[in-house]
Design an enzyme around this catalytic site. Structure first.
Site, PDB file in Angstrom:
ATOM      1  N   HIS A  17     -32.682  57.526   6.319  1.00  0.00           N
ATOM      2  CA  HIS A  17     -32.783  56.736   7.247  1.00  0.00           C
ATOM      3  C   HIS A  17     -35.063  56.550   6.631  1.00  0.00           C
ATOM      4  CE1 HIS A  17     -29.829  56.171   9.592  1.00  0.00           C
ATOM      5  NE2 HIS A  17     -29.597  55.067   9.233  1.00  0.00           N
ATOM      6  N   LYS A  41     -19.489  49.610  17.667  1.00  0.00           N
ATOM      7  CA  LYS A  41     -19.557  50.985  17.114  1.00  0.00           C
ATOM      8  C   LYS A  41     -19.746  51.992  18.230  1.00  0.00           C
ATOM      9  CE  LYS A  41     -21.853  50.293  12.689  1.00  0.00           C
ATOM     10  NZ  LYS A  41     -23.153  50.986  11.563  1.00  0.00           N
TER      11      LYS A  41
END
Length: 165
Positions: A17, A41
């Site tokens: 990321h 999630k």
């Protein structure tokens, strides 16, 4: 110059990321890293901690801001003046899902928002937050894949048994 928004759950933020954000920061005048709440999630890290960790890790990048969001991504993009949604593609298997997301976002936003894809540096092509959490849970070494504040926090969580069942 354009503002891009890079959304994700960032549970946790990985070096992959970070690599993508650093490269985006050299392309766009401003990059908004948007941490999604995404309760579906079942994240390991609470929403506020994911925002905090992400902001800590990216603090040295002058044209990067970290925000949390709980609304539609296209609404968050509008709120922050972003016309570009930035997404990472690690493998061909990511493409179909990302293509569907891009089409839905374009439909929701009209022609005002576009999605652009970046591929990760080769050393991060296989890294995912889910994989990192599993390796850390099982006592494996994750220092090559996550920034030091994330590694420290993962060790604290799994040492105390706070992680997944």
């Amino acid at each position: 110059m354009e503002t891009a928004i890079y959304p994700g759950t960032f549970d946790p933020i990985t070096n992959g990321h970070v690599d993508l954000v650093v490269r985006a920061a050299s392309i766009f005048s401003q990059v908004v890293v948007a941490v999604a709440e995404n309760r579906n999630k079942h994240p390991l890290f609470p929403f506020s901690e994911r925002i905090e960790l992400t902001a800590t890790v990216l603090a040295g990048l002058a044209n990067v801001r970290v925000v949390g969001f709980t609304n539609l991504l296209v609404e968050c993009a509008r709120q922050h003046g972003a016309r570009i949604i930035l997404r990472g593609l690690r493998a061909v298997s990511d493409f179909e899902y990302e293509f569907q997301l891009a089409a839905m976002n374009r439909r929701l936003a009209g022609e005002k928002i576009e999605t652009m894809f970046l591929t990760p540096a080769e050393q991060y092509a296989f890294v995912s937050s889910s994989m990192i959490k599993e390796v850390a849970r099982l006592g494996g070494e994750v220092s090559a894949f996550v920034p030091p504040p994330v590694e420290k926090r993962l060790k604290e969580i799994f040492k105390r048994g706070e992680g997944w069942p």
